[in-house]
Structure formats: C-alpha cells, structure tokens
Design a protein around this motif. Structure first.
Motif, PDB file in Angstrom:
ATOM      1  N   SER A  55       0.838  -1.199   0.000  1.00  0.00           N
ATOM      2  CA  SER A  55       0.000   0.000   0.000  1.00  0.00           C
ATOM      3  C   SER A  55       0.871   1.248   0.000  1.00  0.00           C
ATOM      4  O   SER A  55       1.900   1.288   0.672  1.00  0.00           O
ATOM      5  N   GLY A  90      -0.160   4.013 -12.468  1.00  0.00           N
ATOM      6  CA  GLY A  90       0.899   3.382 -11.702  1.00  0.00           C
ATOM      7  C   GLY A  90       2.030   4.323 -11.388  1.00  0.00           C
ATOM      8  O   GLY A  90       2.047   5.455 -11.825  1.00  0.00           O
ATOM      9  N   GLY A 140      -3.194   0.365 -10.007  1.00  0.00           N
ATOM     10  CA  GLY A 140      -4.367   0.655  -9.203  1.00  0.00           C
ATOM     11  C   GLY A 140      -4.311   1.928  -8.396  1.00  0.00           C
ATOM     12  O   GLY A 140      -5.139   2.134  -7.511  1.00  0.00           O
ATOM     13  N   LEU A 141      -3.340   2.789  -8.673  1.00  0.00           N
ATOM     14  CA  LEU A 141      -3.301   4.056  -7.950  1.00  0.00           C
ATOM     15  C   LEU A 141      -4.506   4.904  -8.321  1.00  0.00           C
ATOM     16  O   LEU A 141      -4.904   4.972  -9.473  1.00  0.00           O
ATOM     17  N   ALA A 165      -2.859   3.624  -3.196  1.00  0.00           N
ATOM     18  CA  ALA A 165      -3.085   2.309  -3.794  1.00  0.00           C
ATOM     19  C   ALA A 165      -2.982   1.253  -2.720  1.00  0.00           C
ATOM     20  O   ALA A 165      -2.302   1.428  -1.705  1.00  0.00           O
ATOM     21  N   THR A 167      -7.737   1.129   0.401  1.00  0.00           N
ATOM     22  CA  THR A 167      -9.100   0.630   0.253  1.00  0.00           C
ATOM     23  C   THR A 167      -9.825   0.640   1.590  1.00  0.00           C
ATOM     24  O   THR A 167     -10.985   1.043   1.682  1.00  0.00           O
ATOM     25  N   ALA A 211      -9.891   1.260  -8.308  1.00  0.00           N
ATOM     26  CA  ALA A 211      -9.191   2.493  -7.972  1.00  0.00           C
ATOM     27  C   ALA A 211      -9.944   3.217  -6.878  1.00  0.00           C
ATOM     28  O   ALA A 211     -11.161   3.222  -6.823  1.00  0.00           O
TER      29      ALA A 211
END
Length: 202
Positions: free
Chosen positions: A33, A66, A77-78, A92, A97, A106
């Motif tokens: 993360s 990314g 997933g940034l 990310a 999350t 995202a």
C-alpha cells in the motif's frame, strides 16, 4: 501468520525503490500500500490523473495507472482519495481501500473511516498510527506491506535500507511544539507547508 510493516519516506526515489525491491523478492502488489501527496506527479504513470477541486473533494475519474518506472508502472491501481486532515492524496493497495471504505478498484471518494482507523486495523497501536497519519499530513510518503512471518526479515531489510523517516525524532519535535495527536478536523497542510516540513528534516 501475516504481519504488517509500515514506514514513511521523504522522497519519491526511495518510495519507488522500496516498491521495486519488494516486488523483486516476490511481494504481491495487492500486499503493498502507498499513500502520498503527489504535487509534482512523481507517482504518475500510465493513465490520467483525476483533478481534485479546492474543497478537497475528489472529482470523478479513473485515477492513475501506476508509479513511474516503465510503461506498466511499478504499482497498479493508484487512484485519488481525500483523507480528513490530510487532504487529497494518491493511494493504492489494501490500506487505501480500507481507509476509503472502497471494496475494489481504484480509490475514489472521501475516506470516512480515516487513515488512523485503517492503520490500527492493520495492527499498529493508536499512537503509532496517529504518528504515521500526521507524517503523511506533513508530506511524507507512507508504504505499508503485508507479509508472512518467514518473509518479514527481508521486507524489513528493504524498507529500512531505503532511508525511512525517523518518526520518533519527528514526533518529539512535533510534541515540543504542542502537537498531541492526529486531528482529522485540522486544516490540511498546503503544498508549501509540506515542502518546508520535508526540508526541515532533510
């Protein structure tokens, strides 16, 4: 048994190196993360950044592809999120999350649960979690990694040899100036304030 290792860094070079080296020893992207302000698009890769408006709400959009490091980026997933007291950040991974309350994909929207709750849920005590959150508020880049016990020494070695922030010293400095705990209702630091804070400890 899974452990969580968390550090903060003052430069994007260190952050990119940590992510690259972690992936090099087989740490999965979903176990890494990253949460950081990204004033100069240092974390930008493929894809496009969604704008953040002046009141720190996050505009609609797909987020960032990314971290810099090749066409595919270092970390997929940034996306963008707003953390109370911290302001808009690029983030990310599982920690982002959790902080945002998002299930998949995202990150977008306001982090109602907050970064402190996400960090304490990962196993940090509250005082340390508040220190990490305050460090991000003041401009540091947070990297948090989930790892199995057998791999923990290698993960710690990578994270520690890339010049992490000395948060014990910083916390003492902040406390001498009256800081007591992370305040999600506080006014987020401006870009200039974050730059001064980073220069202060460099």
């Amino acid at each position: 048994m899974t452990h969580t290792i968390t550090r903060t860094y003052d430069g994007y070079t260190q952050a990119r190196s940590v992510v690259s080296e972690l992936k090099g020893i087989g740490v999965k992207e979903e176990d890494i993360s990253v949460i950081a302000h990204d004033d100069d698009n240092n974390l930008d890769g493929v894809g496009a950044t969604s704008p953040v408006d002046d009141d720190n709400s996050v505009a609609n959009g797909a987020g960032i592809g990314g971290m810099v490091g090749g066409a595919a980026g270092l970390l997929a997933g940034l996306g963008m999120m707003a953390i109370p007291g911290v302001g808009p950040v690029v983030a990310a991974g599982w920690l982002a999350t959790t902080a945002a309350g998002a299930a998949t994909g995202a990150v977008a929207g306001a982090a109602t649960g907050g970064i402190v709750s996400a960090l304490t849920d990962s196993g940090l005590d509250r005082r340390d979690a508040e220190t990490y959150a305050e460090a991000v508020r003041r401009g540091a880049i947070l990297i948090s990694v989930r790892t199995e016990e057998a791999s923990e020494p290698r993960v710690v070695a990578i994270m520690d040899r890339n010049s992490p922030s000395d948060l014990a010293t910083r916390r003492s400095g902040w406390e001498s100036e009256g800081w007591t705990s992370y305040d999600p209702a506080a006014q987020p630091y401006s870009r200039e304030q974050r730059q001064r804070e980073m220069q202060r400890w460099s």
